[in-house]
Motif scaffolding. Sequence first.
Motif, PDB file in Angstrom:
ATOM      1  N   TYR A 224       0.831  -1.212   0.000  1.00  0.00           N
ATOM      2  CA  TYR A 224       0.000   0.000   0.000  1.00  0.00           C
ATOM      3  C   TYR A 224       0.865   1.262   0.000  1.00  0.00           C
ATOM      4  O   TYR A 224       1.765   1.423   0.805  1.00  0.00           O
ATOM      5  CB  TYR A 224      -0.957   0.026   1.204  1.00  0.00           C
ATOM      6  N   GLY A 267      -8.811   2.963 -12.003  1.00  0.00           N
ATOM      7  CA  GLY A 267      -7.466   2.574 -11.596  1.00  0.00           C
ATOM      8  C   GLY A 267      -6.745   3.586 -10.752  1.00  0.00           C
ATOM      9  O   GLY A 267      -5.545   3.448 -10.494  1.00  0.00           O
ATOM     10  N   GLY A 269      -7.155   4.005  -7.693  1.00  0.00           N
ATOM     11  CA  GLY A 269      -6.901   3.416  -6.374  1.00  0.00           C
ATOM     12  C   GLY A 269      -8.029   3.579  -5.378  1.00  0.00           C
ATOM     13  O   GLY A 269      -7.804   3.460  -4.178  1.00  0.00           O
ATOM     14  N   LYS A 270      -9.260   3.796  -5.862  1.00  0.00           N
ATOM     15  CA  LYS A 270     -10.386   4.007  -4.934  1.00  0.00           C
ATOM     16  C   LYS A 270     -10.673   2.749  -4.118  1.00  0.00           C
ATOM     17  O   LYS A 270     -10.786   2.809  -2.898  1.00  0.00           O
ATOM     18  CB  LYS A 270     -11.652   4.412  -5.714  1.00  0.00           C
ATOM     19  N   GLU A 348     -20.304   0.970 -10.922  1.00  0.00           N
ATOM     20  CA  GLU A 348     -20.486  -0.383 -11.443  1.00  0.00           C
ATOM     21  C   GLU A 348     -21.877  -0.937 -11.152  1.00  0.00           C
ATOM     22  O   GLU A 348     -22.210  -2.051 -11.572  1.00  0.00           O
ATOM     23  CB  GLU A 348     -19.408  -1.304 -10.869  1.00  0.00           C
ATOM     24  N   ARG A 391     -16.398   6.518 -10.188  1.00  0.00           N
ATOM     25  CA  ARG A 391     -15.765   7.341 -11.234  1.00  0.00           C
ATOM     26  C   ARG A 391     -16.560   8.639 -11.303  1.00  0.00           C
ATOM     27  O   ARG A 391     -17.788   8.609 -11.133  1.00  0.00           O
ATOM     28  CB  ARG A 391     -15.870   6.646 -12.581  1.00  0.00           C
TER      29      ARG A 391
HETATM   30  N1  LIG Z   1      -2.620   2.916  -2.873  1.00  0.00           N
HETATM   31  C1  LIG Z   1      -2.190   1.887  -3.590  1.00  0.00           C
HETATM   32  N2  LIG Z   1      -1.073   1.221  -3.238  1.00  0.00           N
HETATM   33  C2  LIG Z   1      -0.634   0.194  -3.985  1.00  0.00           C
HETATM   34  N3  LIG Z   1      -1.241  -0.245  -5.105  1.00  0.00           N
HETATM   35  C3  LIG Z   1      -2.356   0.368  -5.494  1.00  0.00           C
HETATM   36  C4  LIG Z   1      -2.882   1.471  -4.766  1.00  0.00           C
HETATM   37  N4  LIG Z   1      -3.987   1.900  -5.386  1.00  0.00           N
HETATM   38  C5  LIG Z   1      -4.143   1.097  -6.445  1.00  0.00           C
HETATM   39  N5  LIG Z   1      -3.181   0.189  -6.535  1.00  0.00           N
HETATM   40  C6  LIG Z   1      -3.011  -0.810  -7.597  1.00  0.00           C
HETATM   41  O1  LIG Z   1      -3.846  -0.447  -8.681  1.00  0.00           O
HETATM   42  C7  LIG Z   1      -4.873  -1.417  -8.881  1.00  0.00           C
HETATM   43  C8  LIG Z   1      -6.149  -0.734  -9.239  1.00  0.00           C
HETATM   44  O2  LIG Z   1      -6.594   0.061  -8.154  1.00  0.00           O
HETATM   45  P1  LIG Z   1      -8.123   0.140  -7.722  1.00  0.00           P
HETATM   46  O3  LIG Z   1      -8.865  -1.078  -8.134  1.00  0.00           O
HETATM   47  O4  LIG Z   1      -8.122   0.481  -6.282  1.00  0.00           O
HETATM   48  O5  LIG Z   1      -8.601   1.363  -8.584  1.00  0.00           O
HETATM   49  P2  LIG Z   1     -10.059   1.963  -8.699  1.00  0.00           P
HETATM   50  O6  LIG Z   1      -9.918   3.428  -8.663  1.00  0.00           O
HETATM   51  O7  LIG Z   1     -10.967   1.348  -7.689  1.00  0.00           O
HETATM   52  O8  LIG Z   1     -10.485   1.510 -10.155  1.00  0.00           O
HETATM   53  P3  LIG Z   1     -11.956   1.356 -10.779  1.00  0.00           P
HETATM   54  O9  LIG Z   1     -12.614   2.692 -10.779  1.00  0.00           O
HETATM   55  O10 LIG Z   1     -11.697   0.912 -12.153  1.00  0.00           O
HETATM   56  O11 LIG Z   1     -12.662   0.344  -9.963  1.00  0.00           O
HETATM   57  C9  LIG Z   1      -4.926  -2.178  -7.562  1.00  0.00           C
HETATM   58  O12 LIG Z   1      -5.403  -3.480  -7.755  1.00  0.00           O
HETATM   59  C10 LIG Z   1      -3.485  -2.163  -7.117  1.00  0.00           C
HETATM   60  O13 LIG Z   1      -2.734  -3.148  -7.765  1.00  0.00           O
END
Ligand SMILES: Nc1ncnc2c1ncn2[C@@H]1O[C@H](COP(=O)(O)OP(=O)(O)OP(=O)(O)O)[C@@H](O)[C@H]1O
Length: 949
Positions: A224, A267, A269-270, A348, A391
């Motif tokens: 993280y 992506g 990181g939410k 989603e 998003r």
């Molecule tokens: N803070 C973080 N530290 C380490 N890795 C991260 C972090 N945030 C995201 N990642 C990496 O990026 C990937 C995608 O992040 P995440 O699924 O949290 O994005 P998201 O914003 O929820 O995307 P979506 O809107 O498409 O669902 C994670 O599976 C992880 O591998």
Amino acid sequence: EPKCNPSQTHPQKETMNLIVANIPLCIWFQANQRSEILCGLCASGSPEPLERVLDVLLACGEFSWEDYHNVRVQGRPLHANARHLLDLVYAKGEAACQAFTEAIREVRPEDPGRVTGMLLTRRPTLVAELQSCMDGALEALLESGCFTHEDCGDVRLPIHTPSQQARRLLDHTVFKSFFTSILVYLSITELLIYQKKLRSSVSAQSSFLNTYGGTGHMLLDDIYTEGQLELAQDCKDQGHLGLEDIIGTAGNVNQEADTVLISGDAGSGKSTLLQRLHLLWARGATLPEFVLLFPFSCRKLNSELNELSVQKLLFHHCCWPDRDQDEIFRFILDHPHLVVITFDGLDELKQSFSDERRVCCPTEPAPVHVLLFNLLQGSLLKGVRKVVTSRPEAVGSTLRKHLRKELFLKGFSPDGINCFVKKQHHDLSVASKVLASIQANTALFGLCHSPVLCWIVSQCHKELLGCGDGTPQTITDVYLMILQHFLQHQNASKCSEGATLLQEHLGGILHLGQLAFQGVEASCYVFAGTDLETCCVTDKEICAGFLTQSKEMSFPQSLRYEFLHVTMQCFFAALYIVLSNNTDRSTVAKLFEADFSSTCFWSCLSVDHRQGLAENPNSQITATFVSGLLSQRHRHLWLHCTPTTTVEKKARQVVRCLHNGMQEHFKSIPPPVQCEKKSMHAMPGFVWLIKCIYEMRESNMAEEVLSQLEVDHLKMTYCNIGPVECTALAYVLKHLRSPVGIELDNNSVGDVGVEQLLPCLHICKSLYLRNNNITDEGIRKLVAKGIQCDNFQKIALFNNRLTDACTQHVSHLLKTKQNFLSLRFVQCSWCVWGWVKILITRSSVFFGGQWRGQRRSSCPGQDAREWHITGGPVVSLASLRKCSTLQLIPLPLLHCTRLTENCITREGVDCLVQALERNKRIKSVWLRNNHLSPEEVVEMTRRESRLIF
Ligand SMILES: Nc1ncnc2c1ncn2[C@@H]1O[C@H](COP(=O)(O)OP(=O)(O)OP(=O)(O)O)[C@@H](O)[C@H]1O
């Protein structure tokens, strides 16, 4: 002391009602309410409510440190401190009263009387019940920090009988905080056991990162990396936000609402951020004030087809209480502010947010999405804090009005990229090679701000380090790299590459592609075994690394799968569109229909079908990949997979769609108003089309598409533009025929984005970059390039992270570029000498609000009066009278008190007088308490009546 009878209606609730009833605050503060407020602040016996109110008053600036210490006198009784607080607030007037009521709302103290009252009225039963769970109760109290070892020892004294021990525990509790009472209450019910079960299930779900499912387990703790979290509202000096700020008071805009939104791109990181929050809560390391936390994934809620009550939703989908379900639910209803519910990925959900159907009864069954919408609005479980991620495209105005606050997650900072890559590669030499390779390619560096792309890039380090000059430039390049990475893994013995590798695995790619395509089409991101069978996905393809097993609580018996990340699903959907002969001929065209509500698959649905269904931002991502995959650069990859003519036909379709999409935007430009420039306000859809054009990377096409754009000013404010978008913008806009003004205010350009914009600086007349997180380094690069560009004449940089160090670059720009017209800086952390350095150079410089900015940022805690603007700088100010456009002098000096107590000497005032001769707009200049003799004061007053000494 006021009597606090716990059985009466609680005074804090009364207080809240009064606030809601909008009784003038000063009246409210007068005697008749005083005792009730006092009781509200002190009834628990704990100083916590009072201290939290003080924290809020300090934070909002209504209280100074002196006020704080005057109220919080150690050793003085709590009631006396609270009385002092009320006196002080009342004496300060209406604004302070207002802040105080806000503070009470923020703190929203639990009804302590109710719990302590409950402990009192149930004392006989509690004494009996506690005897059987004394160990658990003491353990919980100790763990939470409510009891010390001495307290426990005191309760446990062997001379006490078990019933006496129980009484002792209750006696101790009365003098402790509200949470102590709650814990005691929890101990005698099933709640403590339920909390433990919930914590351990949340911890189990959140310990590992999903993306590493197919490629080895990765503990969240190990990988993280903190992302950039910002308040959506324009909050000055917000500083760095952490997990606790999600629920904290910073940036709250609607105190009555319960829902906090975290928005961010795919992506960014939410989900990972929420996962971290869950894990830390489960360990008691964050949000300790919340007794229960229920995590939900909207993606998984899609598969719940039954109507449920809220009670069922919580218990069935998160954690089932083994006993006393009703009592636990009663606790949630009675203490909503001790509970948090999180919903990940609102975008989603198959249905888009609507507040049309009301459900207020917690036992009334309703479809899951209806429950969710009512929870977010607060019609259900009012007071329970809800955190939702989405998003930005999927958040409409209907939801916005129910938000307590909104935060943006903007991916990794440059330091974050560094830190993430080092966590990913424990071998330092590999980590530094990967970092060097990323930093050598600024487009790739920009892409790595997105955590999911950073993960792919560092996962594919062998491919990255082996590709020489051809390192990835676009998002499609990055996903092609991971495709190759996983396919090569399957080919352990063979060493095929590129087109051959794809040809060998075409069957598998098409199976997964079909699954992905149908999923995007139907907003489905979790697949059952039957879905995989329908698309002929084999076990080998399941294990290839692109799919991961879904952690589904509600279907523990059946295996379900998800793509490693939703963007991976979009990539496979795009591969299917490019490679399959089974897609509809209109698929590509539908994918690019610019209007979101008619985009892509959306338009395939009948109107009846569409109603209530959510728009699908993943179609745009799929379209971006389709553009990249069909670009000239990648067409050789499909040579052995599908007829060249088909690929070329699809590519032509994409070009046509992009062309038409842009034309639609150009057509929307209104004719210029007389004497004004022709200006286009771009929408996010425009930026998306630009990104698609960049993915194709075909100069001719970009040039042709832009040939019909005739504007003087291109406005792209609040368009969520980060470094990746800047790369695309520069690539496309550099083809413009005549220079334009580019307005990028309120985005996340940053230094990396500034660097990405440099290739289009030659066609840029003016560049607006207000509020974009730019530092001195960004300005250094901008200036270095700007001085070579003839057209570049104007720059606005309000509210960035600039320090004195950048003033040298700015003065260099002004000295070197004789045709530079305007420079706008406000709220930069420059000290006065930095300004002076610029002032003495030539030009028309706009300095509106500069003094304020300095006071806030560069001299924290100091008042403007402490600045030492001596004769020297005033000489410099005066020298500006020669400037062609004297915009700067009036503004700072209009706030004339600003020059009081500034060690200004006669020489300085002399120059000021000369400057004032040319400037009739200034009405007065205050110069009290400067370094002037009484004779000099008389003389100067005679010379210039506007000077006030
Ligand atoms: N803070 C973080 N530290 C380490 N890795 C991260 C972090 N945030 C995201 N990642 C990496 O990026 C990937 C995608 O992040 P995440 O699924 O949290 O994005 P998201 O914003 O929820 O995307 P979506 O809107 O498409 O669902 C994670 O599976 C992880 O591998």
